[in-house]
Structure formats: C-alpha cells, structure tokens
Design a protein around this motif. Structure first.
Motif, PDB file in Angstrom:
ATOM      1  N   VAL A 139      -1.667   0.168  -3.390  1.00  0.00           N
ATOM      2  CA  VAL A 139      -0.926  -0.060  -3.406  1.00  0.00           C
ATOM      3  C   VAL A 139       0.114   1.234  -2.187  1.00  0.00           C
ATOM      4  O   VAL A 139       0.964   1.674  -2.849  1.00  0.00           O
ATOM      5  N   SER A 140      -0.828   1.780  -1.356  1.00  0.00           N
ATOM      6  CA  SER A 140      -0.422   2.634  -0.338  1.00  0.00           C
ATOM      7  C   SER A 140       0.718   2.391   0.301  1.00  0.00           C
ATOM      8  O   SER A 140       0.769   3.539   1.726  1.00  0.00           O
ATOM      9  N   GLU A 141       0.493   1.570   1.857  1.00  0.00           N
ATOM     10  CA  GLU A 141       0.647   1.537   2.733  1.00  0.00           C
ATOM     11  C   GLU A 141       0.037   2.179   4.417  1.00  0.00           C
ATOM     12  O   GLU A 141       0.074   2.085   5.419  1.00  0.00           O
ATOM     13  N   GLY A 142      -1.026   2.703   3.768  1.00  0.00           N
ATOM     14  CA  GLY A 142      -1.500   3.972   4.853  1.00  0.00           C
ATOM     15  C   GLY A 142      -2.301   2.876   5.066  1.00  0.00           C
ATOM     16  O   GLY A 142      -3.121   1.687   5.276  1.00  0.00           O
ATOM     17  N   HIS A 143      -2.823   3.928   7.012  1.00  0.00           N
ATOM     18  CA  HIS A 143      -3.939   2.738   7.766  1.00  0.00           C
ATOM     19  C   HIS A 143      -5.488   3.262   7.019  1.00  0.00           C
ATOM     20  O   HIS A 143      -5.876   2.518   7.567  1.00  0.00           O
ATOM     21  N   HIS A 144      -5.492   3.706   6.147  1.00  0.00           N
ATOM     22  CA  HIS A 144      -6.776   4.344   6.271  1.00  0.00           C
ATOM     23  C   HIS A 144      -7.726   3.426   5.634  1.00  0.00           C
ATOM     24  O   HIS A 144      -8.523   4.247   5.598  1.00  0.00           O
ATOM     25  N   VAL A 145      -7.082   1.913   5.153  1.00  0.00           N
ATOM     26  CA  VAL A 145      -7.817   1.413   4.223  1.00  0.00           C
ATOM     27  C   VAL A 145      -8.854   0.484   5.644  1.00  0.00           C
ATOM     28  O   VAL A 145      -9.924   0.441   5.866  1.00  0.00           O
ATOM     29  N   ALA A 146      -7.532   0.341   6.518  1.00  0.00           N
ATOM     30  CA  ALA A 146      -8.164  -0.528   7.840  1.00  0.00           C
ATOM     31  C   ALA A 146      -8.436   0.334   8.177  1.00  0.00           C
ATOM     32  O   ALA A 146      -9.103  -0.451   9.238  1.00  0.00           O
ATOM     33  N   GLY A 158      -2.416  -6.325  -1.687  1.00  0.00           N
ATOM     34  CA  GLY A 158      -0.788  -6.478  -1.757  1.00  0.00           C
ATOM     35  C   GLY A 158       0.634  -6.451  -0.814  1.00  0.00           C
ATOM     36  O   GLY A 158       1.597  -6.155  -1.436  1.00  0.00           O
ATOM     37  N   ILE A 159       0.130  -5.051   0.543  1.00  0.00           N
ATOM     38  CA  ILE A 159       1.581  -4.517   0.511  1.00  0.00           C
ATOM     39  C   ILE A 159       0.365  -4.348   2.112  1.00  0.00           C
ATOM     40  O   ILE A 159      -0.691  -3.625   2.118  1.00  0.00           O
ATOM     41  N   THR A 160       1.252  -4.641   3.416  1.00  0.00           N
ATOM     42  CA  THR A 160       0.825  -3.931   4.834  1.00  0.00           C
ATOM     43  C   THR A 160       0.100  -2.199   4.822  1.00  0.00           C
ATOM     44  O   THR A 160       1.225  -1.847   4.515  1.00  0.00           O
ATOM     45  N   ASP A 161       0.278  -2.530   6.077  1.00  0.00           N
ATOM     46  CA  ASP A 161       0.199  -0.737   6.309  1.00  0.00           C
ATOM     47  C   ASP A 161       0.700  -0.919   7.015  1.00  0.00           C
ATOM     48  O   ASP A 161       1.296  -1.359   8.092  1.00  0.00           O
ATOM     49  N   VAL A 162       1.245   0.304   7.174  1.00  0.00           N
ATOM     50  CA  VAL A 162       1.715   1.637   8.186  1.00  0.00           C
ATOM     51  C   VAL A 162       1.481   1.077  10.043  1.00  0.00           C
ATOM     52  O   VAL A 162       2.375   0.533  10.350  1.00  0.00           O
ATOM     53  N   LYS A 163       0.269   0.436  10.585  1.00  0.00           N
ATOM     54  CA  LYS A 163       0.030   0.511  11.434  1.00  0.00           C
ATOM     55  C   LYS A 163       0.054  -1.048  11.930  1.00  0.00           C
ATOM     56  O   LYS A 163       0.872  -1.372  13.288  1.00  0.00           O
ATOM     57  N   TRP A 289      13.569  -0.740   8.517  1.00  0.00           N
ATOM     58  CA  TRP A 289      12.624  -1.649   7.500  1.00  0.00           C
ATOM     59  C   TRP A 289      13.076  -1.303   6.267  1.00  0.00           C
ATOM     60  O   TRP A 289      12.991  -0.064   6.251  1.00  0.00           O
ATOM     61  N   GLU A 290      12.453  -2.444   5.669  1.00  0.00           N
ATOM     62  CA  GLU A 290      12.477  -2.558   4.215  1.00  0.00           C
ATOM     63  C   GLU A 290      11.017  -3.769   4.416  1.00  0.00           C
ATOM     64  O   GLU A 290      10.591  -4.874   4.403  1.00  0.00           O
ATOM     65  N   GLY A 291      10.325  -2.902   3.533  1.00  0.00           N
ATOM     66  CA  GLY A 291       8.666  -4.184   2.993  1.00  0.00           C
ATOM     67  C   GLY A 291       9.768  -5.406   1.861  1.00  0.00           C
ATOM     68  O   GLY A 291       9.151  -5.885   1.819  1.00  0.00           O
ATOM     69  N   ASN A 292      10.210  -4.884   1.713  1.00  0.00           N
ATOM     70  CA  ASN A 292      11.275  -6.064   0.161  1.00  0.00           C
ATOM     71  C   ASN A 292      12.614  -5.807   0.461  1.00  0.00           C
ATOM     72  O   ASN A 292      12.753  -4.587  -0.141  1.00  0.00           O
ATOM     73  N   THR A 328      12.377   1.317  -5.715  1.00  0.00           N
ATOM     74  CA  THR A 328      11.629   1.206  -4.762  1.00  0.00           C
ATOM     75  C   THR A 328      11.355   0.416  -4.583  1.00  0.00           C
ATOM     76  O   THR A 328      10.357  -0.036  -4.406  1.00  0.00           O
ATOM     77  N   TYR A 329      12.111  -0.989  -4.405  1.00  0.00           N
ATOM     78  CA  TYR A 329      12.644  -1.904  -3.522  1.00  0.00           C
ATOM     79  C   TYR A 329      11.591  -2.240  -2.959  1.00  0.00           C
ATOM     80  O   TYR A 329      10.637  -4.038  -2.931  1.00  0.00           O
ATOM     81  N   ALA A 330      11.442  -1.183  -1.872  1.00  0.00           N
ATOM     82  CA  ALA A 330      10.724  -2.008  -0.503  1.00  0.00           C
ATOM     83  C   ALA A 330       8.771  -1.302  -0.834  1.00  0.00           C
ATOM     84  O   ALA A 330       8.369  -2.321  -0.117  1.00  0.00           O
ATOM     85  N   HIS A 331       8.929  -1.240  -2.002  1.00  0.00           N
ATOM     86  CA  HIS A 331       7.384  -0.697  -1.879  1.00  0.00           C
ATOM     87  C   HIS A 331       6.697  -1.627  -3.133  1.00  0.00           C
ATOM     88  O   HIS A 331       5.545  -1.670  -3.428  1.00  0.00           O
ATOM     89  N   MET A 332       7.882  -1.539  -4.480  1.00  0.00           N
ATOM     90  CA  MET A 332       7.091  -1.555  -5.573  1.00  0.00           C
ATOM     91  C   MET A 332       6.225  -2.926  -5.563  1.00  0.00           C
ATOM     92  O   MET A 332       5.737  -3.288  -6.896  1.00  0.00           O
ATOM     93  N   PHE A 333       6.797  -4.227  -5.060  1.00  0.00           N
ATOM     94  CA  PHE A 333       6.037  -5.437  -5.186  1.00  0.00           C
ATOM     95  C   PHE A 333       5.239  -5.566  -4.933  1.00  0.00           C
ATOM     96  O   PHE A 333       3.895  -6.728  -5.188  1.00  0.00           O
TER      97      PHE A 333
END
Lengths: 428, 293
Positions: A139-146, A158-163, A289-292, A328-333
């Motif tokens: 649940v990291s946001e980093g682009h390293h997965v994609a 479960g969470i979008t990436d930075v890119k 920017w807010e993830g949520n 940390t509402y923008a990320h923890m969802f």
C-alpha cells in the motif's frame, strides 16, 4: 544395575510422552487444526511502520487494518474462515522489512503479507517475497510495482501510484496555479518518482520546471534549502515525508511569509499534522493533492461515511477520541481496500492454504473494475492485472478557512499510462 | 536571491546552528575534560531534553511562552538527574575506565533511546514557539525566535565560563581536571564532582535541545546527528577546552550553514569530516588543545 534403572525410566518416559501427546491432540485448539483446515484462520502478515520515520502512517495503517478486519470477520471472514492479523514492526527500515517477511513465511505460516508504505521498505522487501513465494500486497504509492522493477508476488491493488497521480495533477497545476514550477521532494525512490514523472507530465502540458530541490529523508531543518528556489518560480510543488514535515512547512512559511509563490503540495507534507497548528496560516488558499479527502466533503458518499466511522475518524480527519491525533487519511484507505481485495481474491480462487498462493495471485490479476462501494470507499478503481497496479480518481483540495475543500476530482482515465511490464508472463 | 542577502541568510542559519551545537559540544567536552571519558550517550541526553520539553510544555495551557519557560527549567534538570543516576548505577562501578565507559555509554544510548520510544511513542512532537514573530528582512523572512536561540546560547556559554573561572565549584572542577589524584589528596570529593559534571554535561545538552525544539521537533531518533557533529567539534576544538569548543562550534556551524545554502548539506558534512582528519594530522590535540590532552 545403573543401566537397567535407566532403561526403566526410558520406557516410562516414553509412555508418559505418548499420553502427553494424546492429551495435547485432545485439546480443543489442536482438534480444530488437525480435523478441519477450513475453519482455521487466514493469517495475514502485516508489515507495519510502528517505529522509525514512518510511525505516524503505521499507527493509522494499523487502525484501518484492524477496523477492516473486524468488518470482514463480522461478515463471515474469508469463506467462513476468520482473518487473523500477524503484525510485525519493520522500523521503516528495508532490512527489517525483509526480515519481517521471512518471519511471516517461516515462523507464523502466514498466507499472505500486506501493508507496507515507504518505498524503500517495499523495494527492500519485495525480492524476499518473491524468493519466499509469499504474495505481498503493498500500500505504497511507489511506481516500482508498475515499472516492472519487482516481481509477480508483489501487487498494489488498493492504492494508485505516484506516476498516475502526478500525471493527473499536471494539467490542473498548469491551468489553475502557474506555469513555472520548482519541485521540492525527498531524495529517495518515492521523491524521484515525483521528480521524474511530474516534470515529464508538466512539460508535456507546456509548463516549465525551473528548479528541483531534493532533500535527504533524514533532514530535520529545511530553511537552508529554500534559497535554492529560483526567483521566477510561480509555483512551489512540495512533497515531503517523515517526522519533520511540520518543520518543513513552518519554515517555508517563515521564509516567504505572504510573498510566497503559489503552493501546490502533496498532502504527504502534512499527513498526520493538524492544519490549524500555529505557523501554518500561510497555507490558506494553497492546493493539495489528496488520495482521499481528509475533511468530510459536501458530496460525501455513504461509503466514506461508513468507512470513516468504522476506523474512528471524525469529519475533520482526526481520531474521534483525540482531535489532536490527525489521521493519514489520504493514504490509509489503501489498507481497507487491499484487505477487501485479498478476501475477494481468496474466495474467487477457492483459496485453501499456502499451496494455493499462485491461484490467489491469478485471481487478483484477473480483477479489473472495482466500483465505488463499501469495499472501495475512496472511489471506483480499475486494476491492471498485467502491471499489478490499480488506477483511480485523484482529489485536489484547496485550503479554505483552515479546512481542505474539494476543488477538483480527476477521472480514472486521467491517470492511465502505457503498460511498462507484464507480470503475468513471469512464472511463479 | 542576490549574493548579499544570500550570504546574510546563510550566516544567520549558520549562527543558529553554531549556537545549539556549541551547547551540545560543551557538555561533551566538559565531561571529557574533567572525567576523561567519552560519553557516546550524549546525543540521547539531548534527545531527552527535547522530548521532555514537549512533555512538560504539553501540560501548560494558554500562553506557549509559559510552557516553554517551564520546559527550559524542568527538562535539563530531569535529563541531568537521569545522567547522574546512570553515572551512579554504571560508570562509577567501571571506575571510569576509558574503554569500558565507551561500551557502557553505547549501552546507555540504546536504553535511553528505547525507553523514550516506549514511554513517549515514535511520533515527532512539536513545541510551540514561545513567541511567533516573523521578521521580514525584505529578501526573506526569519523567525525572531531564532535570534533568541543565538542570544540565549551566548548567555548560557558565558555563565558556564563564569562558573568555571570564578566560582569555588569551578575551581574544584579545574583541580579535578588537572590532576584528580592530587585533588583527592586535597580533600576534593572526586566521585561527587564526577557525578555533578556528568549531570551538568547532560543538562547543558538538554538546554540546547529545549532551545531547538520550537524550531525542529522532538523525536526519539534525533540524538544521532548532533552527537556526530559534537564529536567533530570537540575533536577540532581540542577535548576538554572550553574556548576551543566554542570556536570550533562556530566554525563548523557557520561553514555548515554557508556551505549547505550555497552548495549542498552533504558537502558540508563531508568537509567537516575532512577538517577533522586534517586537524588530527596537523594538530592532534585540536586547535586549542593543550599537549597534555
């Protein structure tokens, strides 16, 4: 005589041992395991930043995870099996992160591992997950997965990436904030994702990046970096993480006062920080920017209401029991949604035990549309099984009278970019 | 930004840095000078001062200056008492053997760090500035509180010097520093002096921490970097030399501020470490150290 005596004891001991083993097998707990694997809990190893620079995130990832597990277990768990969280502190440290995965796989016999945020911990742990053949839901946001850097066992559903986030932000920044941007970002993988992908997307929009200011992640004082911001800067794009974020924003305000360039920040710079802290008044009118969205918005969905309530967060994004304990509402969802996805994947694949880990990954890879629902309170998402990365709406809020008010919601399509990897072609 | 204001900003940042650094290094230097031991746990007493400042000031509602003043009074005392306690419990029994005390203070470092983590949690804790005034210097803004930090550090350094040079307690310290055996023969209670010095060293570092927390934040891992810099300062200035410590702190602090602003903070650290190497090669006793050290 002595030998004879010894033999007697050995035989008695043996009989005692047999009796003891029998009585242990007769204990309720063991009967359940030996007779019916189907009712034993699903064990999810939770790699959590309890200490180190990610501690504030870890605290809220933990609360969100516990809340999600309670909801899922009350609704019957996974195929009738309850979920059990095995939490292990990684100290926000890559080496300890990899050790935690090892413990999950070899000591606790966890079915899957889950939960990490900080990109250097993910990058340090993922290779071990691949070696252990342990599905690793980050649940990291980093682009390293994609980006294809990791492996088939590592997923980020479960969470979008930075890119995709910064790409969706770039048009808004250019149209509404300014055309000459200086970026301030942490000097490690997560910050480099911001530097590379935002500048590319922003320049594609016709904007200009006039300055780049990297800051070491362990830095505790920031004023000395601000003179590096070129004078013709129209917008300061800031994204900071770690325990010193409040200092960073305060010093930015001190340095510029009311003569500041406009600000566009990732809320990471202020996650878990009370926006009404003295010294932050200058942020009024700046965009985030807010993830949520942290503050419950006018168009709040019933799902956000349900999720907020379940985790114990009030309408201002703070703990219901302590208004100073900001989430940390923008990320923890991402934890909530990832756990729901793991449950769905296990049920769809008929997951019975560690032997079915590959089936679980295939089931998650075959997922695509994830509609806005109780399982996805942040919004609808489209998961790309090939790149193991999810895509979703992004929110831009504006600081107005001490609250973050929604100014723009991007479409999911705004966040798409061409695939860089196809993990489904890798063998298990 | 033009060169002039750029340099002014860099110098101001450097001065704030130097002010706090000289307090931390002074504590370390005092302990080494009198007791001849290297206190590796020194950074943790600094951290304790910061966290206690947050803890103490969080009890005081209303004007943030009241909480800050209370913290300035209470946090160094508690940090000092904890230091004296660890001296009584551990260092005394090692008979202040130089090598054994290094190992022991490494242990104290981890015990204090983990105890702070377990007691106060892993979060960074802010302390409100006693007065929130921003001075607009036309090209850039500067917190008035930062000037106060510089001012308060100078006052504190002067008073430490006064105590060392003009009071009877200072005389006892200097006597112990010169020759502890002879001092003992003259009836100076060495173990009490040691205990007080160890406590005072920690308390001075804690004062530095209380001054810095309204600018930075209190965090259980914050003791590492100042310890390193304090060692650099003490080595350059000459172990045990008060004057040298202050001079080296200003040198390192200012160069750190200026090099950080003009080039990069990493380069500043590299150059400071290089300077240590040169000082050790050319003047092994430090810039102000005496041959005896």
């Amino acid at each position: 005589m002595k030998k004879n005596f010894k033999n007697n004891i050995t035989r008695r001991k043996l009989m005692k041992g047999v009796a003891a083993a029998g009585s242990i097998a007769a204990m309720p707990g063991f009967v359940r395991y030996s007779q019916a694997a189907s009712s034993s809990p699903i064990k999810i190893g939770f790699q959590v930043h309890r200490t180190g620079i990610g501690a504030a995130y870890g605290r809220w990832y933990d609360r969100t995870t516990q809340a999600a597990v309670k909801i899922l277990n009350d609704a019957g768990g996974v195929n009738g099996r309850p979920i059990e969280i095995v939490a292990e502190d990684d100290g926000t440290d890559p080496k300890r992160g990899a050790e935690a995965l090892e413990k999950f796989a070899n000591q606790h016999n966890c079915d899957v591992a889950f939960g990490t945020l900080f990109s250097h911990v993910v990058i340090g742990s993922a290779p071990r997950a691949g070696e252990l053949k342990l599905p690793y839901f980050v649940v990291s946001e980093g682009h390293h997965v994609a980006s294809g850097m990791l492996n088939r066992y590592t997923l980020q559903p479960g969470i979008t990436d930075v890119k995709s986030q910064v790409q969706a932000m770039a048009p808004f920044v250019k149209e509404n904030v300014g055309k000459k941007v200086t970026m301030i970002y942490p000097d490690f993988a997560f910050g480099h994702d911001h530097r590379d992908y935002f500048s590319a997307a922003f320049e594609a929009q016709g904007g200009e990046i006039v300055g780049k200011v990297p800051i070491p992640p362990t830095e505790s004082s920031f004023s000395k970096y601000f003179p590096k911001i070129p004078r013709d800067t129209e917008v300061i794009y800031h994204v900071m993480v770690g325990p010193a974020v409040l200092t960073f924003v305060k010093e930015l305000g001190e340095f510029y006062g009311s003569k500041s360039p406009k600000l566009f920040g990732f809320i990471d710079s202020l996650e878990a920080v009370d926006l009404n802290t003295p010294g932050l008044e200058f942020l009024d009118g700046s965009y985030f920017w807010e993830g949520n969205p942290r503050y419950a918005q006018a168009n709040q969905t019933e799902h956000d209401k349900f999720y907020r309530n379940a985790v114990g967060v009030d309408a201002n994004g703070a703990s219901v029991s302590d208004p100073k304990d900001v989430s940390t509402y923008a990320h923890m969802f991402g934890c909530w949604e990832t756990l729901h996805i793991i449950k769905k994947g296990m049920e769809e694949s008929g997951y019975a035990g560690p032997g079915d880990r590959a089936k679980l990954i295939e089931a998650v890879e075959s997922m695509s549309n994830m509609p806005l629902s109780q399982a996805h309170p942040q919004g609808a998402k489209i998961f790309n099984g090939k790149t193991h990365q999810t895509f979703g709406h992004q929110y831009i809020t504006k600081m107005t009278n001490g609250k973050l008010v929604l100014a723009h919601t991007t479409s999911i399509e705004d966040t798409f970019y061409p695939d860089e990897v196809d993990y489904t072609k890798q063998s298990f | 930004m033009d060169l002039g204001p750029y340099l002014l900003f860099a110098s101001l940042e450097g001065l704030v840095h130097a002010a706090v650094l000289s307090l931390i290094a002074l504590g370390l230097s005092l302990v080494f000078g009198v007791m001849r031991i290297v206190n590796v746990a020194h950074g943790e007493f600094f951290m304790l001062g910061a966290i206690l400042a947050w803890w103490v000031s969080s009890f005081v509602l209303g004007n943030p200056a009241l909480g800050f003043l209370l913290a300035l009074l209470v946090a160094p005392i508690i940090a000092g008492i904890i230091a004296m306690f660890s001296d009584w419990l551990i260092l005394k029994h090692l008979k202040y053997d130089p090598e054994a005390t290094i190992i022991a203070t490494i242990g104290i470092l981890y015990i204090i760090q983990q105890a702070a983590l377990m007691t106060f949690g892993p979060d960074a804790r802010p302390v409100e500035q006693p007065f929130n005034v921003r001075l607009d210097l036309y090209w850039f803004g500067f917190s008035a509180y930062k000037f106060f930090v510089i001012f308060a550090s100078i006052i504190l350094l002067l008073s430490v010097w006064l105590v060392m040079a003009k009071t009877k307690f200072g005389l006892l310290l200097r006597a112990t520093q010169l020759d502890s055996e002879t001092a003992q023969a003259f009836g100076i209670p060495i173990s009490t002096v040691y205990s007080l010095v160890f406590g005072a060293g920690a308390a001075i570092a804690a004062v530095g921490a209380v001054l810095i927390v309204p600018i930075q934040q209190a965090h259980y891992l914050m003791g590492g970097e100042p310890l390193l810099l304090a060692f650099i300062v003490v080595i350059i200035g000459g172990l045990g030399s008060l004057r040298g410590t202050v001079a080296a702190a200003v040198l390192i602090g200012m160069s750190d501020g200026i090099i950080s602003v003009f080039f990069s903070p990493t380069l500043a650290k590299i150059l400071a470490t290089l300077l240590v190497v040169f000082v050790l090669l050319i003047r092994p006793n430090g810039l102000f150290g005496t041959a005896k050290v």
